[in-house]
Write a protein that holds these residues in place. Structure first.
Motif, PDB file in Angstrom:
ATOM      1  N   TYR A 264       0.831  -1.202   0.000  1.00  0.00           N
ATOM      2  CA  TYR A 264       0.000   0.000   0.000  1.00  0.00           C
ATOM      3  C   TYR A 264       0.872   1.261   0.000  1.00  0.00           C
ATOM      4  CZ  TYR A 264      -3.891   3.113   1.030  1.00  0.00           C
ATOM      5  OH  TYR A 264      -4.823   4.111   0.963  1.00  0.00           O
TER       6      TYR A 264
ATOM      7  N   ASN B  70       0.147  10.043   2.709  1.00  0.00           N
ATOM      8  CA  ASN B  70      -0.699   9.589   3.811  1.00  0.00           C
ATOM      9  C   ASN B  70       0.158   9.372   5.036  1.00  0.00           C
ATOM     10  OD1 ASN B  70      -3.127   9.613   2.468  1.00  0.00           O
ATOM     11  ND2 ASN B  70      -3.007   7.492   1.830  1.00  0.00           N
TER      12      ASN B  70
ATOM     13  N   ALA C 110      -6.286  -3.929   7.684  1.00  0.00           N
ATOM     14  CA  ALA C 110      -7.616  -4.206   7.145  1.00  0.00           C
ATOM     15  C   ALA C 110      -7.594  -5.337   6.120  1.00  0.00           C
ATOM     16  CB  ALA C 110      -8.204  -2.941   6.524  1.00  0.00           C
ATOM     17  N   ARG C 111      -6.490  -5.519   5.421  1.00  0.00           N
ATOM     18  CA  ARG C 111      -6.377  -6.551   4.389  1.00  0.00           C
ATOM     19  C   ARG C 111      -5.651  -7.799   4.890  1.00  0.00           C
ATOM     20  NH1 ARG C 111      -9.823  -6.711   1.288  1.00  0.00           N
ATOM     21  NH2 ARG C 111      -8.577  -7.858  -0.192  1.00  0.00           N
TER      22      ARG C 111
ATOM     23  N   VAL D 274      -4.168  -6.021  -1.982  1.00  0.00           N
ATOM     24  CA  VAL D 274      -4.127  -4.812  -1.164  1.00  0.00           C
ATOM     25  C   VAL D 274      -4.634  -3.597  -1.932  1.00  0.00           C
ATOM     26  CG1 VAL D 274      -2.598  -3.208   0.041  1.00  0.00           C
ATOM     27  CG2 VAL D 274      -2.281  -5.652   0.303  1.00  0.00           C
TER      28      VAL D 274
ATOM     29  N   GLU E 208      -2.379   5.685   8.798  1.00  0.00           N
ATOM     30  CA  GLU E 208      -3.340   5.298   7.765  1.00  0.00           C
ATOM     31  C   GLU E 208      -2.809   4.127   6.935  1.00  0.00           C
ATOM     32  OE1 GLU E 208      -5.587   7.221   3.900  1.00  0.00           O
ATOM     33  OE2 GLU E 208      -4.894   8.547   5.497  1.00  0.00           O
TER      34      GLU E 208
ATOM     35  N   GLN F 226      -8.162  -4.288  -3.499  1.00  0.00           N
ATOM     36  CA  GLN F 226      -9.050  -4.819  -2.458  1.00  0.00           C
ATOM     37  C   GLN F 226      -9.855  -6.015  -2.959  1.00  0.00           C
ATOM     38  OE1 GLN F 226     -11.210  -1.771  -0.403  1.00  0.00           O
ATOM     39  NE2 GLN F 226      -9.380  -0.544  -0.083  1.00  0.00           N
TER      40      GLN F 226
ATOM     41  N   SER G  51      -3.124   1.040   9.100  1.00  0.00           N
ATOM     42  CA  SER G  51      -4.497   0.573   9.257  1.00  0.00           C
ATOM     43  C   SER G  51      -4.998  -0.082   7.976  1.00  0.00           C
ATOM     44  CB  SER G  51      -5.413   1.724   9.687  1.00  0.00           C
ATOM     45  OG  SER G  51      -5.898   2.440   8.601  1.00  0.00           O
ATOM     46  N   HIS G  52      -4.576   0.400   6.812  1.00  0.00           N
ATOM     47  CA  HIS G  52      -4.967  -0.233   5.556  1.00  0.00           C
ATOM     48  C   HIS G  52      -4.344  -1.636   5.467  1.00  0.00           C
ATOM     49  CE1 HIS G  52      -6.625  -0.168   1.499  1.00  0.00           C
ATOM     50  NE2 HIS G  52      -5.543  -0.835   1.144  1.00  0.00           N
TER      51      HIS G  52
END
Length: 188
Positions: free
Chosen positions: A48, A59, A70-71, A112, A63, A115, A66-67
């Protein structure tokens, strides 16, 4: 940036695993799962981060992390499925495994960035690598040779500094190898 992210996760986990967890069967199993968890998280985070750099987006580290989290479960499914495919290919006289490794080279990145689920990511990797598999193989060979040379030099130097204590050498080389592999995989 990418080596820093890789080192930030892989070096502490490698040290924890080598110093505390490998002394028993349960510790070895736990270390295997910890390594899988951390390496997949790291792969998601670095993929990412590379995506953001290529798009010239800025970013925060929070962030990006956290991305990656999340994956995480999708990445673990990707790792399991691609690993099984490549292992099966390697068992079929090695060459099919090498071909599958090149075909599935960007599966985690697809998972990633786009998504996608595990199977969709594998299909997307097949599409994205079409026409570039020879280049991917060449990159793997070049990085493998570079890693081998670095590992040889470091093991020689550490062998002189710590004669007879191979655990320190293998721990350091493992951490360095993980950093190189994850950073390379993220930017590929």
């Amino acid at each position: 940036l990418f080596c820093g992210l890789a080192a930030g996760v892989s070096v502490p986990s490698t040290l924890i695993v080598s110093m505390y967890l490998e002394s028993s069967a349960a510790g070895s199993a736990l270390s295997m799962y910890l390594s899988l968890f951390l390496s997949q998280m790291l792969q998601g985070v670095t993929a990412y981060a590379v995506f953001l750099v290529l798009r010239d987006e800025d970013n925060s580290l929070g962030e990006i992390l956290s991305h990656g989290f999340a994956r995480l479960f999708a990445l673990m499914a990707v790792a399991l499925l691609t690993g099984l495919c490549i292992l099966l290919g390697l068992l079929l006289l090695v060459i099919p495994g090498i071909i599958l490794a090149c075909v599935l080279a960007v599966t985690a990145q697809s998972c990633v960035v786009e998504q996608l689920g595990a199977i969709e990511s594998m299909n997307r990797s097949v599409q994205l690598t079409k026409g570039y598999r020879g280049h991917i193989f060449g990159l793997y060979v070049v990085v493998g040779v570079i890693f081998f040379v670095i590992a040889f030099i470091l093991s020689f130097v550490f062998g002189l500094v710590f004669p007879g204590d191979n655990s320190i050498i293998s721990t350091v080389l493992g951490a360095i190898g993980n950093v190189i592999a994850v950073a390379f995989d993220a930017v590929m």
